[in-house]
Design a protein around this motif. Structure first.
Motif, PDB file in Angstrom:
ATOM      1  N   GLN A   1     -26.575 -46.178  17.383  1.00 38.38           N
ATOM      2  CA  GLN A   1     -25.778 -45.001  17.036  1.00 38.38           C
ATOM      3  C   GLN A   1     -26.717 -43.798  17.102  1.00 38.38           C
ATOM      4  O   GLN A   1     -27.652 -43.693  16.309  1.00 38.38           O
ATOM      5  CB  GLN A   1     -25.172 -45.140  15.641  1.00 38.38           C
ATOM      6  CG  GLN A   1     -24.291 -43.971  15.261  1.00 38.38           C
ATOM      7  CD  GLN A   1     -23.631 -44.181  13.905  1.00 38.38           C
ATOM      8  OE1 GLN A   1     -23.717 -45.252  13.310  1.00 38.38           O
ATOM      9  NE2 GLN A   1     -22.987 -43.152  13.415  1.00 38.38           N
TER      10      GLN A   1
ATOM     11  N   ILE B   1     -27.972 -40.217  16.506  1.00 38.48           N
ATOM     12  CA  ILE B   1     -27.790 -39.156  15.522  1.00 38.48           C
ATOM     13  C   ILE B   1     -28.007 -37.799  16.174  1.00 38.48           C
ATOM     14  O   ILE B   1     -27.302 -36.842  15.891  1.00 38.48           O
ATOM     15  CB  ILE B   1     -28.768 -39.351  14.336  1.00 38.48           C
ATOM     16  CG1 ILE B   1     -28.507 -40.686  13.656  1.00 38.48           C
ATOM     17  CG2 ILE B   1     -28.671 -38.226  13.342  1.00 38.48           C
ATOM     18  CD1 ILE B   1     -27.122 -40.849  13.081  1.00 38.48           C
ATOM     19  N   SER B   2     -28.987 -37.744  17.064  1.00 41.82           N
ATOM     20  CA  SER B   2     -29.257 -36.484  17.762  1.00 41.82           C
ATOM     21  C   SER B   2     -29.994 -36.799  19.065  1.00 41.82           C
ATOM     22  O   SER B   2     -30.390 -37.930  19.305  1.00 41.82           O
ATOM     23  CB  SER B   2     -30.101 -35.538  16.894  1.00 41.82           C
ATOM     24  OG  SER B   2     -31.374 -36.092  16.655  1.00 41.82           O
TER      25      SER B   2
ATOM     26  N   LEU C   1     -34.365 -44.270  13.132  1.00 37.80           N
ATOM     27  CA  LEU C   1     -34.277 -43.813  11.745  1.00 37.80           C
ATOM     28  C   LEU C   1     -33.929 -44.969  10.810  1.00 37.80           C
ATOM     29  O   LEU C   1     -34.382 -44.991   9.657  1.00 37.80           O
ATOM     30  CB  LEU C   1     -33.228 -42.715  11.623  1.00 37.80           C
ATOM     31  CG  LEU C   1     -33.469 -41.469  12.494  1.00 37.80           C
ATOM     32  CD1 LEU C   1     -32.290 -40.526  12.419  1.00 37.80           C
ATOM     33  CD2 LEU C   1     -34.754 -40.766  12.058  1.00 37.80           C
TER      34      LEU C   1
ATOM     35  N   ILE D   1     -32.620 -41.583  17.518  1.00 38.98           N
ATOM     36  CA  ILE D   1     -32.682 -40.285  18.195  1.00 38.98           C
ATOM     37  C   ILE D   1     -33.028 -40.583  19.640  1.00 38.98           C
ATOM     38  O   ILE D   1     -33.947 -41.352  19.906  1.00 38.98           O
ATOM     39  CB  ILE D   1     -33.741 -39.357  17.560  1.00 38.98           C
ATOM     40  CG1 ILE D   1     -33.386 -39.069  16.098  1.00 38.98           C
ATOM     41  CG2 ILE D   1     -33.871 -38.065  18.365  1.00 38.98           C
ATOM     42  CD1 ILE D   1     -34.449 -38.265  15.347  1.00 38.98           C
TER      43      ILE D   1
ATOM     44  N   LEU E   1     -29.665 -46.605  13.808  1.00 39.82           N
ATOM     45  CA  LEU E   1     -29.543 -45.144  13.870  1.00 39.82           C
ATOM     46  C   LEU E   1     -30.755 -44.611  14.616  1.00 39.82           C
ATOM     47  O   LEU E   1     -31.894 -44.848  14.210  1.00 39.82           O
ATOM     48  CB  LEU E   1     -29.500 -44.548  12.460  1.00 39.82           C
ATOM     49  CG  LEU E   1     -28.312 -44.960  11.595  1.00 39.82           C
ATOM     50  CD1 LEU E   1     -28.415 -44.328  10.206  1.00 39.82           C
ATOM     51  CD2 LEU E   1     -27.000 -44.589  12.243  1.00 39.82           C
TER      52      LEU E   1
END
Length: 196
Positions: A153, A155-156, A171, A188, A186
């Motif tokens: 997933q 996040i950015s 993360l 990036i 999670l």
């Protein structure tokens, strides 16, 4: 040329039957059918009906037994499914009990040093990893891998050198249970730098 039969009068039509009947009425030709060897007699209609009723009763009884057996198998299967669902976590819970015991022992120690606490936590983490392994729970730590929306997933996205959509930071680790994602990681991801 074809032979044409002349239609017989009503008297002529009956004549062959009379001749046959006359021929069959001789005393020497009439013998009971049961006395002739090699000829089977047909059972009476009452006997046939009785046999059919017996066969029907046997088949009905066999059908009822098969139906009852099928119902028993279905009920046992439902019980097994209910028990499997109810006690599915038993093996994993058994593996987690030593982890809980270790954490409680660490908290119960009054004069523990930082080093002994660290060693205890490391041992507890090994116990937890062993429990996860026995339950087929796999860790997802995808640093440097291509982004997979089924397991990660984002996040950015940050501009970075290298191929776009690559995981550059994790993360929070993700976990798989028998190759099915329990929790996505999670992450990036990288994106291409704008052209100068």
């Amino acid at each position: 040329m074809q032979d044409q039969e002349t239609p017989l009068s009503p008297e002529n039509k009956a004549a062959p039957e009379l001749v046959e009947n006359v021929a069959d009425t001789g005393a020497e030709t009439q013998t009971p059918v049961a006395d002739v060897p090699g000829i089977d007699t047909l059972p009476s209609l009452a006997e046939l009906l009785r046999q059919a009723e017996l066969n029907a009763a046997e088949h009905h009884d066999a059908w009822l037994r098969a139906k009852a057996e099928t119902e028993n198998v279905r009920r046992r299967a439902q019980d097994d499914i209910a028990k499997a669902g109810k006690f599915a976590a038993d093996k994993f819970a058994q593996a987690m009990l030593p982890v809980k015991d270790s954490l409680e022992a660490a908290l119960a120690t009054d004069n523990a040093t930082l080093e002994t606490l660290r060693q205890g936590v490391e041992l507890t983490l090994k116990q937890l990893a062993s429990a996860f392994q026995s339950a087929n729970v796999t860790e997802i730590n995808p640093v440097g891998e291509k982004f997979d929306p089924n397991k990660h997933q984002a996040i950015s996205a940050l501009e970075a050198d290298g191929e776009p959509n690559t995981v550059i930071t994790v993360l929070q680790k993700g976990y798989l249970l028998h190759e099915r994602t329990m929790r996505p990681a999670l992450v990036i991801v990288s994106k291409a730098k704008p052209a100068a």
